[in-house]
Design an enzyme around this catalytic site. Structure first.
Site, short mmCIF file in Angstrom:
data_model
loop_
_atom_site.label_atom_id
_atom_site.label_comp_id
_atom_site.label_asym_id
_atom_site.label_seq_id
_atom_site.Cartn_x
_atom_site.Cartn_y
_atom_site.Cartn_z
N GLY A 12 -0.41 35.00 37.99
CA GLY A 12 0.88 34.39 39.08
C GLY A 12 0.71 33.27 39.65
O GLY A 12 1.24 32.95 40.57
N SER A 13 0.19 32.29 38.97
CA SER A 13 0.26 30.84 39.47
C SER A 13 1.58 30.33 39.74
O SER A 13 2.02 29.57 40.52
CB SER A 13 -0.75 29.98 38.68
N ARG A 91 5.86 40.17 27.49
CA ARG A 91 6.50 41.32 26.88
C ARG A 91 7.88 40.89 26.30
O ARG A 91 8.46 39.99 26.90
CB ARG A 91 6.97 42.58 27.66
N ILE A 93 11.68 41.00 25.49
CA ILE A 93 12.75 41.49 26.28
C ILE A 93 14.06 41.75 25.36
O ILE A 93 14.18 40.88 24.64
CB ILE A 93 13.19 40.49 27.63
N HIS A 109 7.61 28.04 29.28
CA HIS A 109 6.55 28.33 28.13
C HIS A 109 5.82 27.13 27.92
O HIS A 109 6.17 26.24 27.98
CB HIS A 109 7.47 28.38 26.81
C1 GAR Z 1 1.95 30.21 32.05
O1 GAR Z 1 1.23 29.10 31.35
C2 GAR Z 1 3.36 30.41 31.30
O2 GAR Z 1 3.67 29.19 30.95
C3 GAR Z 1 2.76 31.31 30.09
O3 GAR Z 1 1.95 32.23 30.74
C4 GAR Z 1 1.35 31.63 31.93
C5 GAR Z 1 1.22 32.58 33.00
O4 GAR Z 1 0.71 31.90 34.23
N1 GAR Z 1 3.82 31.85 29.49
C6 GAR Z 1 3.98 32.08 27.95
O5 GAR Z 1 2.99 31.82 27.40
C7 GAR Z 1 5.14 32.91 27.44
N2 GAR Z 1 5.16 32.93 26.12
P1 GAR Z 1 0.84 32.54 35.48
O6 GAR Z 1 0.42 33.87 35.46
O7 GAR Z 1 -0.47 32.04 36.29
O8 GAR Z 1 1.94 32.06 35.99
#
Ligand code: GAR
Length: 204
Positions: A12-13, A91, A93, A109
């Site tokens: 969740g950053s 997930r 969608i 992404h």
């Molecule tokens: C982020 O780096 C986002 O770009 C990636 O997951 C991470 C979540 O970090 N998303 C993907 O890889 C989507 N395919 P967070 O929970 O700290 O925001």
């Protein structure tokens, strides 16, 4: 005011960066809901700390993806959500949500799409040996990381790069870029025509 729902599965950053931008009035929208498929994910506690309501569910407890997506849709409609913000929601969608929210659902992404879609994008980039990777924000369509691109920012890969050092710089870029894009959407500066996204700047 733009009413957003954030979907997340992990740390969740990005959720935090958006919540902070709202709190500090750098972003004029309201976070109506967190949607999370992992009850133990740290993002659930972050929502709690930020006073954001959370819809937390376990996919296993539903007969199908369509079933839980239908329930999510009801939660979104109940709160008149205008924009879905995917922030590490791991997930697929499907149409239940993509159709009603086409052009109103964005994803972030950690690569320069269309390179390295799917899971472990940063690992894929290191493994491949590219010298430049980055971050993409795009509208969500029915495919895996295939929707119309709104914004991209490059991040160099350095000679001694590890997944940890790369992840730190990618995350820093994400936490700037995502609130900035949401702000542009809130200000109606982003126009989607077919696959093409036009950013309307104040200078025009
Ligand atoms: C982020 O780096 C986002 O770009 C990636 O997951 C991470 C979540 O970090 N998303 C993907 O890889 C989507 N395919 P967070 O929970 O700290 O925001």
């Amino acid at each position: 005011k733009l009413r957003i729902a954030i979907f997340a599965s992990g740390q969740g950053s990005n959720f935090q960066a958006i919540a902070d931008a709202v709190q500090h009035r750098k972003l004029d929208c309201s976070i109506e809901l967190l949607v999370c498929d992992k009850p133990a994910a740290p993002v659930v506690e972050r929502a709690h700390q930020s006073g954001v309501e959370a819809f937390v569910f376990q996919p296993k407890q539903y007969a199908s993806r369509a079933d839980y997506e239908a329930e999510i849709l009801l939660e979104l409609q109940k709160r008149s959500v205008d924009l879905i913000v995917l922030a590490g929601y791991m997930r697929i969608i499907t149409n239940t949500l993509v159709e009603p929210y086409y052009g109103k659902m964005i994803n972030i992404h950690p690569s320069l799409l269309p390179a390295f879609p799917g899971v472990a994008a940063m690992e894929q980039a290191l493994e491949y040996g590219v010298k430049v990777t980055g971050v993409t924000v795009h509208f969500v369509d029915g495919g895996m990381d295939t929707g119309p691109i709104i914004a991209q920012q490059a991040v160099d890969i350095r000679p001694d790069e590890t997944i940890e050092t790369l992840a730190a710089r990618i995350h820093a870029v994400e936490q700037e870029l995502y609130p900035a894009v949401i702000n542009q959407i809130a200000n109606q500066q982003i126009k989607l025509t077919g696959r093409h996204v036009q950013i309307i700047t104040n200078a025009n």
